[in-house]
Scaffold this active site. Structure first.
Site, PDB file in Angstrom:
ATOM      1  N   CYS A 161       7.283  13.658  46.919  1.00 15.01           N
ATOM      2  CA  CYS A 161       8.645  13.538  46.418  1.00 15.01           C
ATOM      3  C   CYS A 161       8.612  13.702  44.901  1.00 15.01           C
ATOM      4  O   CYS A 161       7.844  13.019  44.214  1.00 15.01           O
ATOM      5  CB  CYS A 161       9.217  12.172  46.792  1.00 15.01           C
ATOM      6  SG  CYS A 161      10.862  11.858  46.107  1.00 15.01           S
TER       7      CYS A 161
ATOM      8  N   CYS B 215      13.821  21.769  56.656  1.00 10.69           N
ATOM      9  CA  CYS B 215      14.221  22.735  55.633  1.00 10.69           C
ATOM     10  C   CYS B 215      14.407  21.937  54.340  1.00 10.69           C
ATOM     11  O   CYS B 215      15.395  21.224  54.180  1.00 10.69           O
ATOM     12  CB  CYS B 215      15.510  23.401  56.084  1.00 10.69           C
ATOM     13  SG  CYS B 215      16.055  24.725  55.037  1.00 10.69           S
TER      14      CYS B 215
END
Length: 141
Positions: A53, A127
């Site tokens: 992240c 995605c």
């Protein structure tokens, strides 16, 4: 964008996030924006490693689960572990989708889609916006 009632391991105010992220990163990660297709840094990357992240550095995906779905964004068929991401039902844009967020900080990553046509072991396509990720390459052996 994030659920204000949920307590994430990483908690910051919008002011703190804005000081750490670029305006484009803030828009995608904290306001659930989407980068344009086919322009992201990791769309075509084949480098072996771990995708983290960009907001909190939590490990999210391994390169071994990345595949070319020709959708314009990096696609993965599974997260590193199920507890690394969370799923939120998303009805924006007049369609039913499932948003994928970092379970550590609540940042928006992208969406997950189900379909047998993906040819993946899970029939899933995560995605994910490139701008939501940072790739840590594997150490050369």
């Amino acid at each position: 964008m994030t659920d204000q009632t949920k307590q994430y391991a990483v908690q910051k105010s919008d002011t703190e996030w804005k000081a750490e992220l670029s305006p484009a990163e803030f828009h995608v990660l904290r306001q659930a924006g989407t980068e344009r297709p086919f322009v992201g840094e990791y769309t075509d990357t084949k480098t072996v490693g771990v995708y983290r992240c960009r907001a909190c550095d939590a490990e999210l995906f391994r390169s071994e689960t990345k595949f070319d779905s020709h959708c314009g964004w990096p696609s993965f068929f599974a997260p590193l572990a199920e507890d690394r991401v969370e799923y939120i039902e998303d009805h924006d844009l007049g369609m039913k989708r499932v948003e994928v967020r970092c379970a550590n900080c609540g940042s928006h990553l992208g969406h997950v889609f189900e379909g047998e046509g993906y040819g993946t072991p899970t029939d899933l396509r995560y995605c994910i916006n490139s701008i939501s990720l940072t790739l840590t390459p594997a150490d050369p052996a």
